[in-house]
Scaffold this motif. Structure first.
Motif, PDB file in Angstrom:
ATOM      1  N   ASP A  67       0.821  -1.211   0.000  1.00 44.60           N
ATOM      2  CA  ASP A  67       0.000   0.000   0.000  1.00 44.60           C
ATOM      3  C   ASP A  67       0.857   1.264   0.000  1.00 44.60           C
ATOM      4  O   ASP A  67       0.562   2.225  -0.715  1.00 44.60           O
ATOM      5  CB  ASP A  67      -0.935   0.016   1.215  1.00 44.60           C
ATOM      6  CG  ASP A  67      -2.013  -1.062   1.137  1.00 44.60           C
ATOM      7  OD1 ASP A  67      -2.261  -1.589   0.036  1.00 44.60           O
ATOM      8  OD2 ASP A  67      -2.594  -1.371   2.196  1.00 44.60           O
ATOM      9  N   LEU A 118       2.424   1.650  -3.537  1.00 46.81           N
ATOM     10  CA  LEU A 118       1.440   2.129  -4.508  1.00 46.81           C
ATOM     11  C   LEU A 118       1.089   3.594  -4.272  1.00 46.81           C
ATOM     12  O   LEU A 118       0.913   4.357  -5.227  1.00 46.81           O
ATOM     13  CB  LEU A 118       0.180   1.270  -4.445  1.00 46.81           C
ATOM     14  CG  LEU A 118       0.310  -0.127  -5.026  1.00 46.81           C
ATOM     15  CD1 LEU A 118      -0.951  -0.934  -4.746  1.00 46.81           C
ATOM     16  CD2 LEU A 118       0.592  -0.070  -6.507  1.00 46.81           C
ATOM     17  N   ALA A 119       0.994   4.007  -3.020  1.00 45.75           N
ATOM     18  CA  ALA A 119       0.700   5.407  -2.712  1.00 45.75           C
ATOM     19  C   ALA A 119       1.845   6.307  -3.170  1.00 45.75           C
ATOM     20  O   ALA A 119       1.616   7.386  -3.729  1.00 45.75           O
ATOM     21  CB  ALA A 119       0.456   5.574  -1.216  1.00 45.75           C
ATOM     22  N   ARG A 150       3.939   5.675  -5.594  1.00 41.89           N
ATOM     23  CA  ARG A 150       3.933   5.685  -7.062  1.00 41.89           C
ATOM     24  C   ARG A 150       2.830   6.594  -7.591  1.00 41.89           C
ATOM     25  O   ARG A 150       3.026   7.336  -8.543  1.00 41.89           O
ATOM     26  CB  ARG A 150       3.742   4.268  -7.581  1.00 41.89           C
ATOM     27  CG  ARG A 150       3.824   4.161  -9.057  1.00 41.89           C
ATOM     28  CD  ARG A 150       3.757   2.730  -9.500  1.00 41.89           C
ATOM     29  NE  ARG A 150       3.901   2.670 -10.938  1.00 41.89           N
ATOM     30  CZ  ARG A 150       3.671   1.609 -11.653  1.00 41.89           C
ATOM     31  NH1 ARG A 150       3.327   0.489 -11.068  1.00 41.89           N
ATOM     32  NH2 ARG A 150       3.810   1.633 -12.953  1.00 41.89           N
ATOM     33  N   SER A 151       1.665   6.544  -6.975  1.00 45.05           N
ATOM     34  CA  SER A 151       0.553   7.403  -7.396  1.00 45.05           C
ATOM     35  C   SER A 151       0.863   8.872  -7.152  1.00 45.05           C
ATOM     36  O   SER A 151       0.437   9.734  -7.915  1.00 45.05           O
ATOM     37  CB  SER A 151      -0.720   7.016  -6.652  1.00 45.05           C
ATOM     38  OG  SER A 151      -1.119   5.723  -7.010  1.00 45.05           O
ATOM     39  N   ALA A 152       1.597   9.162  -6.093  1.00 44.09           N
ATOM     40  CA  ALA A 152       1.943  10.550  -5.789  1.00 44.09           C
ATOM     41  C   ALA A 152       2.873  11.140  -6.841  1.00 44.09           C
ATOM     42  O   ALA A 152       2.874  12.348  -7.071  1.00 44.09           O
ATOM     43  CB  ALA A 152       2.594  10.637  -4.417  1.00 44.09           C
ATOM     44  N   LYS A 161       2.801  10.416 -10.138  1.00 42.69           N
ATOM     45  CA  LYS A 161       2.179  10.500 -11.450  1.00 42.69           C
ATOM     46  C   LYS A 161       1.890  11.923 -11.917  1.00 42.69           C
ATOM     47  O   LYS A 161       2.181  12.254 -13.045  1.00 42.69           O
ATOM     48  CB  LYS A 161       0.923   9.644 -11.505  1.00 42.69           C
ATOM     49  CG  LYS A 161       1.228   8.185 -11.652  1.00 42.69           C
ATOM     50  CD  LYS A 161      -0.025   7.380 -11.848  1.00 42.69           C
ATOM     51  CE  LYS A 161       0.338   5.908 -11.968  1.00 42.69           C
ATOM     52  NZ  LYS A 161      -0.823   5.074 -12.161  1.00 42.69           N
ATOM     53  N   PRO A 162       1.303  12.807 -11.096  1.00 41.61           N
ATOM     54  CA  PRO A 162       1.045  14.155 -11.584  1.00 41.61           C
ATOM     55  C   PRO A 162       2.325  14.928 -11.926  1.00 41.61           C
ATOM     56  O   PRO A 162       2.305  15.812 -12.760  1.00 41.61           O
ATOM     57  CB  PRO A 162       0.301  14.833 -10.441  1.00 41.61           C
ATOM     58  CG  PRO A 162      -0.254  13.727  -9.636  1.00 41.61           C
ATOM     59  CD  PRO A 162       0.700  12.583  -9.794  1.00 41.61           C
TER      60      PRO A 162
END
Length: 74
Positions: free
Chosen positions: A17, A20-21, A23-25, A27-28
């Protein structure tokens, strides 16, 4: 009663978790690449649209049709 395997599974899930968090952070921060040609009708996408909407993949006509289709199914 929880045993060592349950604790290990919980730890693995927590690490997944977190990864993934993280990695998502990111992306922008990464600029999306706009397509030169529409993926729907393969016509050239104007430079102004590609610059204004980072990561666009469709021309205005195809995007409008796609959004109308999604609105009907929502």
């Amino acid at each position: 009663m929880a045993d060592i395997a349950d604790f290990a599974n919980d730890l693995v899930q927590e690490r997944l978790d977190q990864a993934l968090a993280a990695r998502s952070a990111l992306k922008p921060a990464i600029a999306a690449h706009s397509f030169m040609f529409c993926e729907g009708c393969e016509t050239p996408i104007p430079l102004a649209r590609r610059v204004a909407i980072s990561g666009c993949t469709q021309c205005v006509s195809c995007q409008t049709i796609d959004e109308a289709r999604k609105a009907r199914h929502a």
